[in-house]
Scaffold this motif. Structure first.
Motif, short mmCIF file in Angstrom:
data_model
loop_
_atom_site.label_atom_id
_atom_site.label_comp_id
_atom_site.label_asym_id
_atom_site.label_seq_id
_atom_site.Cartn_x
_atom_site.Cartn_y
_atom_site.Cartn_z
N ARG A 17 0.86 -1.18 0.00
CA ARG A 17 0.00 0.00 0.00
C ARG A 17 0.89 1.22 0.00
NH1 ARG A 17 -1.98 -3.32 3.81
NH2 ARG A 17 -1.10 -2.08 5.50
N SER A 18 0.31 2.38 0.07
CA SER A 18 1.10 3.60 0.09
C SER A 18 2.05 3.61 1.28
CB SER A 18 0.17 4.82 0.16
OG SER A 18 0.92 6.01 0.21
N ASP A 19 3.34 3.64 1.01
CA ASP A 19 4.40 3.68 2.03
C ASP A 19 4.42 2.43 2.92
OD1 ASP A 19 5.19 6.21 1.17
OD2 ASP A 19 3.71 7.21 2.46
N VAL A 20 3.88 1.33 2.45
CA VAL A 20 3.91 0.07 3.19
C VAL A 20 4.61 -0.98 2.32
CG1 VAL A 20 2.57 -1.78 4.26
CG2 VAL A 20 1.81 0.60 4.46
N TYR A 21 5.68 -1.58 2.84
CA TYR A 21 6.46 -2.56 2.10
C TYR A 21 6.59 -3.84 2.92
CZ TYR A 21 7.77 1.44 -0.79
OH TYR A 21 7.74 2.53 -1.61
N TRP B 230 -2.02 -6.00 -7.76
CA TRP B 230 -3.16 -5.71 -8.64
C TRP B 230 -3.90 -4.46 -8.19
CZ3 TRP B 230 -5.21 -6.80 -13.21
CH2 TRP B 230 -6.55 -6.53 -13.42
N LEU B 231 -4.13 -4.34 -6.88
CA LEU B 231 -4.85 -3.18 -6.37
C LEU B 231 -4.06 -1.90 -6.55
CD1 LEU B 231 -6.33 -4.68 -3.07
CD2 LEU B 231 -7.53 -4.22 -5.21
N LEU B 232 -2.73 -2.01 -6.52
CA LEU B 232 -1.89 -0.82 -6.67
C LEU B 232 -1.92 -0.27 -8.09
CD1 LEU B 232 1.31 -1.65 -4.57
CD2 LEU B 232 -0.30 0.21 -4.17
N ILE B 233 -2.02 -1.16 -9.07
CA ILE B 233 -1.93 -0.71 -10.47
C ILE B 233 -3.30 -0.45 -11.07
CG2 ILE B 233 0.24 -1.95 -10.81
CD1 ILE B 233 -1.26 -4.13 -12.25
N GLN B 234 -4.37 -0.74 -10.32
CA GLN B 234 -5.71 -0.50 -10.84
C GLN B 234 -6.33 0.76 -10.24
OE1 GLN B 234 -7.16 -2.43 -13.31
NE2 GLN B 234 -5.09 -3.26 -13.32
N GLU B 235 -7.22 1.35 -10.99
CA GLU B 235 -7.97 2.48 -10.45
C GLU B 235 -8.97 1.98 -9.41
OE1 GLU B 235 -9.73 5.27 -13.16
OE2 GLU B 235 -8.31 4.73 -14.73
N VAL B 236 -9.14 2.76 -8.36
CA VAL B 236 -10.06 2.38 -7.29
C VAL B 236 -11.44 2.94 -7.62
CG1 VAL B 236 -10.58 2.55 -4.84
CG2 VAL B 236 -8.20 2.35 -5.60
N HIS B 237 -12.44 2.04 -7.68
CA HIS B 237 -13.81 2.45 -7.95
C HIS B 237 -14.70 2.03 -6.79
CE1 HIS B 237 -12.85 3.44 -12.13
NE2 HIS B 237 -12.18 2.29 -12.19
#
Length: 204
Positions: free
Chosen positions: A52-56, A66-73
């Motif tokens: 996730r954002s700033d989480v490794y 997949w969730l990182l590279i897809q648009e969130v709807h």
């Protein structure tokens, strides 16, 4: 600065010696380099995956990527009627494509009983109300998708000049397809083992 264009970060941290510069920007680069030297470790690098954002994390998960590279709807209120366990993929996919046009049709009157309706939103609402009974909910969702797929196949056949099927034949073909699927599910385990019996109970 005396740094080769092809130098790696590791080589710079290990071999570069600080120099004095008139340029404020170059002096800032030297300061940052000194900070990195203080943080650098002799241990091997560890590869981490962004979740996730700033989480490794050290482990890779395809879902997170997949969730990182897809648009969130926003999640659709009909997603539970589209993707569910033991569904038939071609039915689910067709249902998903249809939902973007929001066609209306009459479905599974024996399951919905007094709540039967041809209003699209009401159909969804009444099927979701079956949630306490997992078997009834599954059968209703599966019958919904199978019905829509069967109607589409019949429409497609007529559109391409094939002989139309009488309504009774369409219903019998659909009923047989649903019974066959419920029979295979019963053989797989205890989950929905009474689905076929329930389906028979809804037929007139």
């Amino acid at each position: 600065m005396g740094i080769s264009l092809n130098a790696t970060v590791k080589e710079v941290l290990q071999n570069h010696r600080r120099r004095r510069h008139r340029s404020t920007l170059l002096s800032k680069v030297e300061d940052d380099n000194d900070v990195l030297k203080g943080l650098a470790s002799q241990a091997d690098d560890i590869a981490k995956w962004k979740c996730r954002s700033d989480v490794y994390k050290p482990r890779f998960k395809s879902k997170d990527t997949w969730l990182l590279i897809q648009e969130v709807h926003l999640r659709c209120d009909w997603h539970e009627l589209t993707w569910f366990k033991n569904s038939t993929p071609k039915f689910s996919f067709f249902f998903w494509t249809v939902m973007h046009d929001c066609i209306q049709t009459a479905l599974v009157k024996g399951i919905l009983k007094e709540n039967y309706t041809t209003a699209w939103d009401a159909v969804f609402h009444n099927i979701k109300r079956l949630a306490p009974d997992k078997t009834a909910l599954f059968v209703a969702k599966y019958a919904l998708q199978a019905t829509m797929y069967s109607l589409w196949r019949e429409r497609n056949a007529r559109k391409h000049g094939e002989e139309s099927s009488p309504p009774l034949r369409v219903i019998k073909t659909l009923d047989k397809a649903i019974r066959n699927r419920l029979s295979t599910i019963r053989l797989q385990g205890k989950e929905f083992e009474n689905a076929l019996v329930y389906w028979f109970s809804t037929r007139n």
